[in-house]
Design an enzyme around this catalytic site. Structure first.
Site, mmCIF file in Angstrom:
data_model
loop_
_atom_site.group_PDB
_atom_site.id
_atom_site.type_symbol
_atom_site.label_atom_id
_atom_site.label_comp_id
_atom_site.label_asym_id
_atom_site.label_seq_id
_atom_site.Cartn_x
_atom_site.Cartn_y
_atom_site.Cartn_z
ATOM 1 N N LYS A 89 1.313 8.876 -10.945
ATOM 2 C CA LYS A 89 0.525 9.470 -9.040
ATOM 3 C C LYS A 89 1.255 10.851 -8.835
ATOM 4 O O LYS A 89 2.463 10.685 -8.779
ATOM 5 C CB LYS A 89 1.076 8.276 -8.415
ATOM 6 C CG LYS A 89 -0.259 7.759 -8.342
ATOM 7 C CD LYS A 89 0.320 6.522 -7.506
ATOM 8 C CE LYS A 89 -1.216 5.862 -6.974
ATOM 9 N NZ LYS A 89 -0.844 4.485 -6.212
HETATM 10 C C1 E4P Z 1 -2.594 3.320 -3.652
HETATM 11 O O1 E4P Z 1 -3.296 3.850 -4.902
HETATM 12 C C2 E4P Z 1 -1.988 2.869 -2.794
HETATM 13 O O2 E4P Z 1 -0.780 2.782 -3.375
HETATM 14 C C3 E4P Z 1 -2.085 1.876 -1.053
HETATM 15 O O3 E4P Z 1 -3.782 1.527 -1.597
HETATM 16 C C4 E4P Z 1 -2.078 2.122 0.038
HETATM 17 O O4 E4P Z 1 -2.434 1.975 0.732
HETATM 18 P P1 E4P Z 1 -1.996 1.622 2.448
HETATM 19 O O5 E4P Z 1 -3.032 2.623 2.822
HETATM 20 O O6 E4P Z 1 -2.304 -0.054 2.490
HETATM 21 O O7 E4P Z 1 -0.974 2.519 2.509
#
Ligand code: E4P
Length: 224
Positions: A89
């Site tokens: 990522k």
């Molecule tokens: C996506 O891969 C992220 O890990 C995650 O969904 C982020 O979510 P949040 O907005 O609750 O931090």
């Protein structure tokens, strides 16, 4: 693809992987911190390898932990070597809008055989550019989009139409789930995948009327 699990808790991954209902796992540094992963890069490595092994060949996304272009490239290559099914990522840009990330993403996908999940995106236009750069996955944080007063379903529909129109192979991950409803809603809107908090999977599965119906069957079976 449909459902990924958004967690670094090994027990949660095991629980839902055994049911056959997840097709991948996503993590980020914030999730790992909340889930109790510690020990810096060694802790991240141990947790990631354990999850990757458990869900193989389904993919696990692990995020780079710095934003310097050379550091990101080197670290991404290292993370990808921990297991064949690890995707890396990388955020769409830096914390101050620095533009180095897409070049790193493009290099990783085209020269280093690393599959990248471009993350922290809030709009179809960001995701389109990430897909053009060659990303395997584009993550749009739909819960945060809705929180800002924009419509995540409209962004998903526009994005899916564009990816299909230009035959871009990126898979859309709808992330940042806030309600059980989001899962089916975002898949219907055009996401290839929704990454789901473990608690929401239980919410999707268990229905009070199903409970009552099952109880009726079991009670009547005793009376037969
Ligand atoms: C996506 O891969 C992220 O890990 C995650 O969904 C982020 O979510 P949040 O907005 O609750 O931090």
């Amino acid at each position: 693809m449909a459902i990924f699990l958004d967690t670094s808790k090994i027990k949660e991954v095991e629980k839902y992987h055994k049911m056959g209902i997840i097709r991948g796992v996503t993590t980020n540094p914030t999730i790992m911190l909340k889930d109790g992963v510690s020990g810096g890069m060694a802790g991240i490595k141990q947790c990631s390898i354990e999850i990757a092994k458990m869900i193989s060949p389904y993919p696990l996304s692990v995020e780079v932990t710095n934003n310097d272009p050379k550091g990101m490239l080197d670290q991404a290559r290292e993370l990808a070597q921990w297991a064949d099914n690890i995707n890396v990522k990388i955020t769409i840009h830096g914390p101050n809008g620095e533009l180095d990330n897409l070049a790193v993403i493009h290099d990783l996908e085209t020269k280093h055989n690393v599959r990248v999940n471009v993350t922290a995106m809030m709009s179809a236009q960001q995701c389109l550019l990430a897909a053009m750069a060659g990303a395997s996955y584009v993550s749009i944080f739909c819960g945060r989009v809705n929180n800002m007063g924009y419509n995540a379903c409209e962004e998903l529909a526009k994005l899916r139409q564009l990816l299909d129109q230009f035959s871009l192979p990126a898979q859309i991950i709808a992330a940042s789930t806030r309600e059980v409803l989001n899962v089916v809603e975002w898949l219907n809107a055009g996401a290839h995948i929704v990454t789901v908090l473990p608690s929401f999977l239980e919410g999707m599965l268990v229905h009070p009327y199903s409970k009552e119906t099952v109880k009726m069957f079991l009670d009547d079976a005793v009376k037969l």
